[in-house]
Design an enzyme around this catalytic site. Sequence first.
Site, short mmCIF file in Angstrom:
data_model
loop_
_atom_site.label_atom_id
_atom_site.label_comp_id
_atom_site.label_asym_id
_atom_site.label_seq_id
_atom_site.Cartn_x
_atom_site.Cartn_y
_atom_site.Cartn_z
N ARG A 182 0.81 -1.23 0.00
CA ARG A 182 0.00 0.00 0.00
C ARG A 182 0.83 1.26 0.00
NH1 ARG A 182 -2.61 -3.22 2.77
NH2 ARG A 182 -0.68 -4.38 2.89
N THR A 183 1.95 1.28 0.71
CA THR A 183 2.72 2.53 0.74
C THR A 183 3.28 2.81 -0.65
OG1 THR A 183 3.30 2.09 3.04
CG2 THR A 183 4.61 3.74 1.90
N LYS A 197 25.40 -4.50 -6.53
CA LYS A 197 26.77 -4.55 -7.06
C LYS A 197 27.74 -3.78 -6.17
CE LYS A 197 25.32 -4.60 -11.92
NZ LYS A 197 25.38 -3.79 -13.17
N ARG A 213 11.94 3.44 0.74
CA ARG A 213 11.87 2.57 1.92
C ARG A 213 13.13 1.72 1.94
NH1 ARG A 213 6.72 -1.08 3.51
NH2 ARG A 213 6.10 0.99 4.23
N HIS A 258 8.02 6.29 9.97
CA HIS A 258 7.18 6.15 8.77
C HIS A 258 6.24 7.37 8.76
CE1 HIS A 258 4.97 4.48 5.55
NE2 HIS A 258 4.78 3.25 5.99
#
Length: 339
Positions: A58-59, A87, A108, A136
């Site tokens: 959802r975010t 990498k 995130r 958050h």
Amino acid sequence: MQEFAGSHILSVNDFDRSHVERIFAVADHMEPYARRRRMTKVLDGAILGSMFFEPSTRTRVSFGSAFNLLGGEVRETTGFESSAIAKGESLYDTARVLSGYSDVIAMRHPAEGSVAEFAAASRVPVINGGDGSNEHPSQALLDLYTIKSELASRHRGIDTLRIAMVGDLRHGRTVHSLCKLLCLFDDVQVVLVSPDELKMPGEIVEAMRSAGHIVKESDTLESSISNVDIVYSTRIQEERFQSAEEADLYRGRFRLNQAVYTSHCEPNTVIMHPLPRDSRDNARELDDDLNDNPNLAIFRQTDNGVLVRMALFVLILDVVGDVHKHARDVNWYTAGRFQ
Ligand code: NCD
């Protein structure tokens, strides 16, 4: 934070009450666009870099939808394995590169402080979509916006709020940010319900007490939810434990279902959860048998997430006054979706 234009959104600590009220007022104006009654092209040509290095539905999608609904485009990177970080590229280099391809970035990452480190090297504003157990901010804003709108019909507000937060309060970044935001309001009563090992970090409890709030801590659900306006349930944050077995020690400890609700909550107590709720048999912190309870606000929360994220974008990109100029009516079928 002085102004929104050009600013990063990394922590709710950067907000004062007027910032929060401004975001909520702009979110209210986003309603016809988010609810598909009007459409706008105010961000036509703009690009959101959406970088999610931890699972997210959802975010990630609501940031993207919010940007699309404003007429902008979204470029997604999901998971380390599809990024040059695999990498050995540093966050600094990734930020320098990606910020050349985007006008704003939502990110995130599993490590606390990593989004701030990335933002320090970015040439465009960065929104923290969750950094480990830390914060958050956009979730806390949409949670508080939901609390405000749910309580408005009950003639109550955020000042004098009574709320129980339940579950993994140690690792839950949504409750960390929400508690910090509540410090900007007055006369809040908070009951923190968790196993002893998963208590809210002491500095956040102290911050709430310093703000004049009454904070109680408890390890039993039933006695803690009887005199509150909101029960905010959370998932055991399995990914923050050493092993799934360790998380199993706590999963299923607090289960809110219709029978518990009927026996212990005041009528019309609002039920919230940042989602995802853990629907496995050994968890069920919020049972499916609450789905028909009209006080279950979890999907109104997710709908509100789009409004709040649209508000953040138009504030950061400084186009609040132009949204309506680039607007027209929608005439495709939308009936019944936003109830
Ligand atoms: C939360 C998160 O990622 O912190 N989810 C979300 O963004 N709505 C809560 C969780 O994962 O339990």
